[in-house]
Design a protein around this motif. Structure first.
Motif, PDB file in Angstrom:
ATOM      1  N   LEU A 136       0.742  -1.179   0.010  1.00  0.00           N
ATOM      2  CA  LEU A 136      -0.071   0.115  -0.092  1.00  0.00           C
ATOM      3  C   LEU A 136       0.873   1.247  -0.016  1.00  0.00           C
ATOM      4  CD1 LEU A 136      -2.985  -0.519   2.361  1.00  0.00           C
ATOM      5  CD2 LEU A 136      -2.902  -0.586  -0.065  1.00  0.00           C
ATOM      6  N   THR A 137       1.836   1.140   0.801  1.00  0.00           N
ATOM      7  CA  THR A 137       2.657   2.243   0.589  1.00  0.00           C
ATOM      8  C   THR A 137       3.505   2.751  -0.450  1.00  0.00           C
ATOM      9  OG1 THR A 137       3.221   1.891   3.183  1.00  0.00           O
ATOM     10  CG2 THR A 137       4.726   3.418   2.100  1.00  0.00           C
ATOM     11  N   ASN A 138       3.935   1.574  -1.069  1.00  0.00           N
ATOM     12  CA  ASN A 138       4.576   1.867  -2.580  1.00  0.00           C
ATOM     13  C   ASN A 138       3.618   2.215  -3.522  1.00  0.00           C
ATOM     14  OD1 ASN A 138       6.784   1.254  -4.065  1.00  0.00           O
ATOM     15  ND2 ASN A 138       5.754  -0.540  -4.888  1.00  0.00           N
ATOM     16  N   LYS A 139       2.240   1.889  -3.466  1.00  0.00           N
ATOM     17  CA  LYS A 139       1.358   2.303  -4.494  1.00  0.00           C
ATOM     18  C   LYS A 139       1.182   4.095  -4.024  1.00  0.00           C
ATOM     19  CE  LYS A 139      -1.147  -1.887  -5.619  1.00  0.00           C
ATOM     20  NZ  LYS A 139      -2.403  -2.770  -5.524  1.00  0.00           N
ATOM     21  N   TYR A 140       0.914   4.087  -2.986  1.00  0.00           N
ATOM     22  CA  TYR A 140       0.844   5.716  -2.602  1.00  0.00           C
ATOM     23  C   TYR A 140       2.072   6.551  -3.081  1.00  0.00           C
ATOM     24  CZ  TYR A 140       0.926   9.722   0.154  1.00  0.00           C
ATOM     25  OH  TYR A 140       0.806  11.176   0.562  1.00  0.00           O
ATOM     26  N   ILE A 141       3.191   6.018  -2.601  1.00  0.00           N
ATOM     27  CA  ILE A 141       4.731   6.902  -3.268  1.00  0.00           C
ATOM     28  C   ILE A 141       4.396   7.033  -4.902  1.00  0.00           C
ATOM     29  CG2 ILE A 141       6.972   6.878  -3.644  1.00  0.00           C
ATOM     30  CD1 ILE A 141       6.930   5.483  -0.683  1.00  0.00           C
ATOM     31  N   ASN A 142       4.213   5.937  -5.488  1.00  0.00           N
ATOM     32  CA  ASN A 142       3.931   5.870  -7.088  1.00  0.00           C
ATOM     33  C   ASN A 142       2.823   6.703  -7.514  1.00  0.00           C
ATOM     34  OD1 ASN A 142       5.926   4.029  -7.300  1.00  0.00           O
ATOM     35  ND2 ASN A 142       4.690   2.242  -7.636  1.00  0.00           N
ATOM     36  N   ARG A 143       1.867   6.842  -6.858  1.00  0.00           N
ATOM     37  CA  ARG A 143       0.619   7.659  -6.999  1.00  0.00           C
ATOM     38  C   ARG A 143       1.329   9.120  -6.950  1.00  0.00           C
ATOM     39  NH1 ARG A 143      -3.014   4.448  -4.499  1.00  0.00           N
ATOM     40  NH2 ARG A 143      -3.997   2.822  -5.931  1.00  0.00           N
ATOM     41  N   LYS A 144       1.734   9.344  -5.806  1.00  0.00           N
ATOM     42  CA  LYS A 144       2.359  10.781  -5.597  1.00  0.00           C
ATOM     43  C   LYS A 144       3.569  11.404  -6.622  1.00  0.00           C
ATOM     44  CE  LYS A 144       3.738  13.514  -1.711  1.00  0.00           C
ATOM     45  NZ  LYS A 144       4.417  13.392  -0.059  1.00  0.00           N
ATOM     46  N   ARG A 145       4.099  10.360  -7.126  1.00  0.00           N
ATOM     47  CA  ARG A 145       5.388  10.676  -7.863  1.00  0.00           C
ATOM     48  C   ARG A 145       4.814  10.715  -9.538  1.00  0.00           C
ATOM     49  NH1 ARG A 145      10.660   7.209  -5.915  1.00  0.00           N
ATOM     50  NH2 ARG A 145      11.176   8.762  -4.171  1.00  0.00           N
ATOM     51  N   GLN A 146       3.745  10.194  -9.604  1.00  0.00           N
ATOM     52  CA  GLN A 146       2.839  10.149 -10.872  1.00  0.00           C
ATOM     53  C   GLN A 146       3.289  11.354 -11.729  1.00  0.00           C
ATOM     54  OE1 GLN A 146      -0.553   8.167 -11.315  1.00  0.00           O
ATOM     55  NE2 GLN A 146      -0.793   8.393 -13.628  1.00  0.00           N
ATOM     56  N   ILE A 147       3.607  11.158 -12.934  1.00  0.00           N
ATOM     57  CA  ILE A 147       4.097  12.463 -13.855  1.00  0.00           C
ATOM     58  C   ILE A 147       3.534  12.044 -15.376  1.00  0.00           C
ATOM     59  CG2 ILE A 147       6.279  11.935 -14.149  1.00  0.00           C
ATOM     60  CD1 ILE A 147       6.969  15.204 -14.121  1.00  0.00           C
ATOM     61  N   ASN A 148       2.663  12.946 -15.981  1.00  0.00           N
ATOM     62  CA  ASN A 148       2.493  12.690 -17.368  1.00  0.00           C
ATOM     63  C   ASN A 148       3.522  12.534 -18.100  1.00  0.00           C
ATOM     64  OD1 ASN A 148      -0.223  12.812 -16.414  1.00  0.00           O
ATOM     65  ND2 ASN A 148      -0.529  15.070 -17.000  1.00  0.00           N
ATOM     66  N   GLU A 149       3.321  11.694 -19.148  1.00  0.00           N
ATOM     67  CA  GLU A 149       4.220  11.232 -20.195  1.00  0.00           C
ATOM     68  C   GLU A 149       4.768  12.625 -21.035  1.00  0.00           C
ATOM     69  OE1 GLU A 149      -0.066  10.449 -22.059  1.00  0.00           O
ATOM     70  OE2 GLU A 149       1.142  10.097 -20.329  1.00  0.00           O
ATOM     71  N   ILE A 150       5.875  12.438 -21.697  1.00  0.00           N
ATOM     72  CA  ILE A 150       6.678  13.679 -22.360  1.00  0.00           C
ATOM     73  C   ILE A 150       6.004  13.614 -23.597  1.00  0.00           C
ATOM     74  CG2 ILE A 150       8.516  14.603 -23.448  1.00  0.00           C
ATOM     75  CD1 ILE A 150      10.010  13.458 -21.107  1.00  0.00           C
ATOM     76  N   GLY A 151       5.791  12.301 -24.278  1.00  0.00           N
ATOM     77  CA  GLY A 151       5.275  12.397 -25.772  1.00  0.00           C
ATOM     78  C   GLY A 151       3.912  12.023 -25.834  1.00  0.00           C
TER      79      GLY A 151
END
Length: 310
Positions: A23-38
């Protein structure tokens, strides 16, 4: 395939046992999520992330394929520079970067098939100049073999030779090295759901890139699907190598440039020599750089492409 199914079940069990960490890992991934460049292109049952830039009326389209574990961000310096005089495409193979994963083995044949689909979808017309770094060299060679009439030139940046992944070519040292790497990739994949590689600060691909790209690396480098992608690519690397080995020989007059690193390992030097014999129009440039020549000396790559165009 059975091996991978077993690993998927093992990974699932680890994530259940370590549920709070999952759960913690999923939360961190969502927090760091950034849209694609292309942009993400629909290719059958998946999406492939592609970055397209450059002149719409350019005479050539340059295709950039990164090495094992790396993605389109590897070309962060080269692509903008090339865009001044060419149409340029970089992309993330399935599972890497912002591309979605696949549930089946993913080999060089699949990469080439995806590329053909993307090129048609984006209306990127030949002639193509193919640039492959390390493992990406296998994919670009297979593309040039299957579609010779569309390829104007091929550049291999310290690329691997297919013999590197053919088990019948290995000595005891290479067997031990391959097994060690496979186990490391497998461990990363199995524990990626609970965030263990993140705790060890061991991302897939580059650990550091100059700003503004570090935030992208911090997201995609630690995403569980990236660990799955590199493990799967390595697991089926021999199949990719066999595909290249059995492919049709390249056109004898195809311009090919081999950019070799300062790796003094006798087998690596031998393989670079074999690559320098791919066509009658192949030349080798030996450098004093390490494996990632395109990051150490991007201008060399750019000038080589310019020379081929002229």
């Amino acid at each position: 395939m059975i091996y991978l199914k077993f690993d998927k079940w093992t990974k699932h069990i680890i994530e259940i046992i370590g549920f709070p960490f999952t759960l913690t890992n999923k939360y961190i991934n969502r927090k760091r999520q950034i849209n694609e460049i292309g942009q993400r292109i629909k290719v059958e049952d998946k999406f492939i992330h592609a970055i397209v830039s450059g002149e719409s009326d350019a005479s050539y389209t340059v295709i950039l394929d990164a090495g094992l574990s790396c993605c389109s961000l590897d070309w962060h310096y080269i692509q903008p520079q090339l865009s001044d005089f060419a149409k340029v495409l970089s992309f993330d193979r399935a599972g890497y970067g912002w591309s979605s994963t696949v549930n089946t083995p993913y080999t060089s044949e699949d990469v080439v098939a995806d590329l053909i689909h993307i090129l048609k979808e984006l209306q990127l017309k030949p002639p193509y100049i193919l640039v492959g770094h390390s493992f990406g060299g296998l994919n670009m060679r297979l593309f040039a073999s299957k579609y010779p009439e569309q390829v104007a030139a091929l550049i291999l940046i310290d690329a691997i030779h297919e013999k590197r992944y053919l088990s019948n070519e290995w000595d005891s040292v290479r067997k031990k090295s391959h097994k060690k790497n496979l186990n490391l990739f497998r461990f990363g994949y199995l524990t990626s759901g609970i965030g263990f590689p993140k705790l060890l600060k061991q991302p897939v691909g580059r650990k550091y890139l100059p700003e503004p790209y570090q935030k992208y690396i911090d997201y995609i480098g630690y995403h569980p699907k990236s660990y799955e992608a590199v493990y799967k690519e390595f697991l089926y690397s021999e199949e990719s190598a066999l595909q290249v080995k059995s492919s049709k020989a390249l056109s004898t007059d195809l311009p090919v440039v081999i950019l070799s690193s300062n790796n003094a390992d006798p087998t690596w030097v031998e393989h670079q020599g074999l690559l320098s014999q791919l066509t009658q129009n192949t030349r080798q440039i030996k450098t004093n750089h390490q494996h990632s020549i395109h990051l150490e000396n991007p201008d060399l790559i750019i000038e080589t492409i310019k020379e081929l165009m002229n």
